[in-house]
Scaffold this active site. Structure first.
Site, short mmCIF file in Angstrom:
data_model
loop_
_atom_site.label_atom_id
_atom_site.label_comp_id
_atom_site.label_asym_id
_atom_site.label_seq_id
_atom_site.Cartn_x
_atom_site.Cartn_y
_atom_site.Cartn_z
N GLY A 146 43.22 32.01 46.69
CA GLY A 146 42.58 33.10 45.99
C GLY A 146 42.60 32.98 44.48
N ASP A 166 47.86 40.10 44.76
CA ASP A 166 49.14 40.51 45.36
C ASP A 166 49.69 39.42 46.27
OD1 ASP A 166 47.08 40.95 47.18
OD2 ASP A 166 48.15 42.56 48.21
#
Length: 281
Positions: A146, A166
């Site tokens: 990501g 996160d």
């Protein structure tokens, strides 16, 4: 290292902290019609059945969404009431808590026709589970890293950008990697709203992230922390949850403080919330 699976922790106090913050930011952003690209760098499964074997092993939702759900008819804060009403729409029956909605659920349910959503997930099993979730046409799942994926897609094709980062932080180097990616992102999109979650652990490695953000020269960095218990010699594992919001919408701090004033008593006598401007304007 790809051992982390969030299903073991779904619906815990950190999820409540993270997703209430995300929900509040999204609702501020939706006040304007201008298109938004949302990016979730560590998407996970999307929707978590609380009766899953992994979730039942630790049952961390009993110190998170569980007590909030039980008290949902007694809440007074408008933000918290609205958030709980949204949680109810993810249930098979609005009367029973059966699922916890992860960040892909919150983001995909906020999409308008003009918006875009990119969901990154690197864990093969988690991505496979995410692929079973129903998503609108303007949401895209990506099997891959990501942080690298975020950097590769910049600049965004829409006028506004909102990023949620996160990681599990299984590798200590992730704290610095996140800081580096955030710096690059803000070079390419200086008005982007960036949300970063981090765990509060006895080792205190989150200071690497916070210090790097402060040293980056970026302004308008707000942070909040929800502590389930006080750190100390008897505390093992995560005792608190941290959120950084860069370029936060005006009023975010006050709205979350009011909601957290109702949440903390429900999480136990040791729970407390704190927030400040890590870097001001």
């Amino acid at each position: 290292m790809l051992s982390y699976q969030h299903a073991y922790h779904a619906g815990n106090f950190a999820d409540v902290h993270k997703h209430l913050t995300l929900y509040t930011v999204i609702n501020y952003l939706l006040r304007k019609k201008t298109a938004i690209t949302y990016v979730d760098t560590h998407a996970g499964r999307g929707l978590y059945p609380l009766n899953a074997q992994e979730t039942q092993r630790l049952q961390e939702y009993r110190e998170g969404i569980g007590p909030l759900w039980q008290a949902r008819n007694e809440l007074n804060d408008p933000l918290l009431i609205a958030w709980q009403a949204a949680v109810a729409t993810a249930q098979a029956s609005s009367a029973t808590l059966t699922h916890y909605p992860g960040s892909p659920w919150w983001l995909s349910h906020s999409l308008r026709e003009q918006d875009q959503l990119r969901l990154f997930e690197l864990h093969p099993g988690e991505h496979e589970q995410l692929s079973t979730q129903e998503l609108p046409a303007n949401a895209q799942r990506v099997f891959g890293d990501g942080l690298a994926g975020l950097e590769a897609m910049l600049p965004a094709i829409t006028p506004r950008l909102c990023v949620l980062i996160d990681p599990s932080y299984e590798r200590k180097v992730e704290y610095q990697e996140v800081a580096d990616t955030v710096a690059y992102t803000l070079e390419k999109a200086r008005h982007a709203v960036v949300l970063i979650w981090y765990p509060l652990l006895p080792a205190g490695h989150h200071h690497t992230l916070l210090d790097a953000l402060k040293e980056s020269g970026q302004r308008k960095i707000w942070r909040s922390e929800l502590l389930l218990r006080e750190p100390g010699e008897q505390v093992h594992g995560m005792f608190g949850s941290g959120m950084v919001v860069i370029n936060p919408p005006w009023g975010l701090d006050e709205r979350l403080a009011a909601a957290m004033a109702e949440i903390t008593p429900l999480l136990g006598s040791s729970s407390r919330y704190q927030a400040d401007w890590w870097v001001g304007e």
